[in-house]
Design an enzyme around this catalytic site. Structure first.
Site, PDB file in Angstrom:
ATOM      1  N   CYS A 345      22.097  34.632  29.087  1.00  0.00           N
ATOM      2  CA  CYS A 345      22.092  35.752  30.031  1.00  0.00           C
ATOM      3  C   CYS A 345      23.375  35.750  30.841  1.00  0.00           C
ATOM      4  CB  CYS A 345      20.873  35.712  30.932  1.00  0.00           C
ATOM      5  SG  CYS A 345      20.833  37.107  32.084  1.00  0.00           S
ATOM      6  N   CYS A 427      27.168  25.167  33.066  1.00  0.00           N
ATOM      7  CA  CYS A 427      27.578  23.883  33.625  1.00  0.00           C
ATOM      8  C   CYS A 427      26.476  23.440  34.589  1.00  0.00           C
ATOM      9  CB  CYS A 427      28.900  24.052  34.359  1.00  0.00           C
ATOM     10  SG  CYS A 427      29.270  22.746  35.534  1.00  0.00           S
ATOM     11  N   CYS A 430      27.948  23.894  38.481  1.00  0.00           N
ATOM     12  CA  CYS A 430      28.282  25.189  39.087  1.00  0.00           C
ATOM     13  C   CYS A 430      27.640  26.356  38.360  1.00  0.00           C
ATOM     14  CB  CYS A 430      29.788  25.379  39.158  1.00  0.00           C
ATOM     15  SG  CYS A 430      30.550  25.734  37.569  1.00  0.00           S
ATOM     16  N   CYS A 440      32.129  17.427  19.943  1.00  0.00           N
ATOM     17  CA  CYS A 440      31.880  16.438  20.988  1.00  0.00           C
ATOM     18  C   CYS A 440      30.855  16.935  22.003  1.00  0.00           C
ATOM     19  CB  CYS A 440      33.182  16.117  21.698  1.00  0.00           C
ATOM     20  SG  CYS A 440      33.005  14.861  22.962  1.00  0.00           S
TER      21      CYS A 440
HETATM   22 ZN    ZN Z   1      31.153  23.508  36.539  1.00  0.00          ZN
END
Ligand code: ZN
Ligand code: NAG
Ligand code: NAG
Ligand code: ZN
Ligand code: ZN
Length: 473
Positions: A345, A427, A430, A440
């Site tokens: 999204c 992430c 954040c 990786c």
């Molecule tokens: Zn971040």
């Protein structure tokens, strides 16, 4: 017999094949194609149009690219390429202010044809040293040019037909009636003349219009275009007349993009494309309020952000869409908004209150319906946020999120959104969507302000356990 054949073909070809097709717009109204011989003069065009329209040819005025063309010029000499639109106007029979004014602005008195203009010099300072001096364009040095660049020094991104950087042609119309019936009092001599409104004036020769302000626009020169098919000017792209090697691959290419840094670094278009894609993947574009989402010179020079963001069209349609999405996301974050953490999204949300409960509203065509906590970005909950840690609780959380993801993924049908869901995770710190490229599992948030290191599988801070278990998936 070989010689005879050659003789025949050279004597025939000029007669049969060189006919010029001119698209005439008469009195800013109806348009029609006129066929004239290649060497035809403007007077002959007037005679043909006069015959077709049943009017006296001596009363007709022919206007092209901001100039009135005089009788003696040949159409070819006026750089009127095939299928250009030329305006023919018939002023009212009473002598009008229009015809008097046009006498003052006869061609050849100081005004350069728009088709032979080179404004690239205005993007290159003459005060800085080094490359700038080498790059400075100079009309008298045409001999140095690569190929024949005498005609076009404008480049555009043609997004309708070619979907590529193409030579462009500069055109002008009257700001009021939008017709090409304006004769200019002077030609533009720098890009600011072209881009900034109200700098160049003229007289609209159309009988129904008193317009005096010029509006410039560019078109793709690679094919005939409709009146409304205009293209964005790429003012940093110019012919490499000084044969400067590319900053990245060192090849001498043309055209090139010249950054507006003090050094005026040069990059070829292929390397510029690669530079943009790489920076986009790393989310290293910079959101600058006055400019937009942009990149500096590839050498990282200060104060060198590209101001015309249409240059990033070279990314191609698909990547350019991604560019626009990232740009919007950065904007939302800078405005104090949040991005929906639901996988796939990432909608930008500007919550109206300071509450912790944020809903990614369905129904506006963007949202996914996920209701989450503004603080921890998990599904909305009463009571305090659960602390995210790097160990056992982390993996418990992970199981939960994966389930959520599976549920959400089933709601999308489009393949492109599937792909985003599979290759993008927020992430953990954040919440900016980060795309995984390569095998990786050790992820680093590409936002310079964050740089959080985390594990793609566990969605927690990168730790020894992850390193041991699934560094390479
Ligand atoms: Zn971040
Ligand atoms: C221009 O050419 C047209 C067509 O031949 C003619 O009728 C007209 O008189 C000419 N005008 C001038 C100013 O020479
Ligand atoms: C331009 O005009 C043509 C018809 O005149 C229309 O079909 C086309 O959609 C228009 N294009 C744009 C970009 O407005
Ligand atoms: Zn095109
Ligand atoms: Zn290169």
């Amino acid at each position: 017999s070989f010689c005879r054949l050659v003789a025949i073909s050279t004597s025939i070809s000029p007669m049969v094949s060189f006919v010029l097709l001119v698209y005439v717009r008469f009195n800013s109204r109806h348009g029609f194609l006129v066929e004239v011989e290649q060497g035809a003069s403007v007077a002959e065009l007037k005679e043909t149009v006069g015959r077709l329209q049943g009017v006296q040819p001596d009363r007709l005025r022919v206007i092209f690219a901001g100039r009135e063309l005089c009788n003696e010029s040949t159409l070819q000499g006026c750089d009127l390429p095939e299928q250009s639109t030329v305006h023919v106007v018939l002023p009212p029979s009473t002598s009008s202010q229009h015809s008097e004014l046009v006498q003052q602005h006869r061609p050849g008195r100081g005004m350069e044809s728009l088709t032979r203009l080179d404004l690239s010099g205005s993007r290159l300072t003459s005060v800085s040293e080094g490359l700038a001096v080498i790059l400075e364009t100079d009309a008298s040095r045409q001999g140095n040019s690569i190929g024949h660049t005498a005609h076009s020094s404008f480049y555009v991104f043609c997004k309708t037909v070619c979907k590529a950087v193409q030579p462009g042609k500069l055109r002008v119309h009257c700001r009021d009636c939008k017709q090409g019936t304006l004769t200019l009092s002077r030609g533009p001599c720098c890009w600011d003349d072209v881009f900034l409104p109200n700098r160049i004036h003229g007289v609209c020769q159309s009988q129904d219009c008193d317009g005096t302000v010029a509006e410039f626009y560019l078109k793709c020169a690679a094919h005939p275009t409709c009146d409304n098919d205009t293209s964005a000017a790429l003012d940093l792209i110019m012919p490499n007349t000084r044969r400067v090697p590319c900053i990245a691959c060192t090849d001498i290419m043309t055209p090139v993009l010249v950054f507006q840094c003090a050094e005026r670094h040069v990059i070829c278009l292929e390397c510029f494309h690669l530079y943009c894609v790489t920076r986009l993947n790393e989310r290293q574009f910079i959101q600058e309020p006055l400019v937009g989402y942009s990149l500096p010179c590839a050498a990282g020079c200060p104060d060198s952000l590209i101001k015309e963001v249409h240059h990033f069209r070279v990314l191609g349609d698909e990547q350019y869409e991604r560019y626009q999405r990232y740009a919007a996301e950065e904007c939302v974050l800078q405005m104090g908004g949040v991005l929906c953490p639901a996988p796939g999204c990432g909608a930008g949300l500007l919550p109206v209150d300071d509450g912790r409960r944020v809903c990614c509203e369905l129904g506006n065509g963007i949202g996914c319906g996920f209701v989450f906590c503004r603080d921890c970005k998990a599904e909305y909950h009463e009571g305090p946020c659960r602390q995210r840690t790097h160990t056992a609780t982390g993996s418990a959380l992970q199981g939960y999120i994966v389930d959520e993801e599976a549920a959400l993924r089933a709601r999308w049908e489009q393949a492109s959104q599937e792909t985003i869901a599979e290759t993008t995770h927020p992430c953990p710190k954040c919440q900016v969507p980060v795309e995984k490229n390569g095998g990786c599992m050790h992820m680093v948030c590409p936002r310079p302000q964050c740089k959080f290191e985390w594990c793609w599988l566990c969605r927690v801070e990168w730790n020894r356990e992850c390193m041991g278990n699934h560094w390479f998936g």
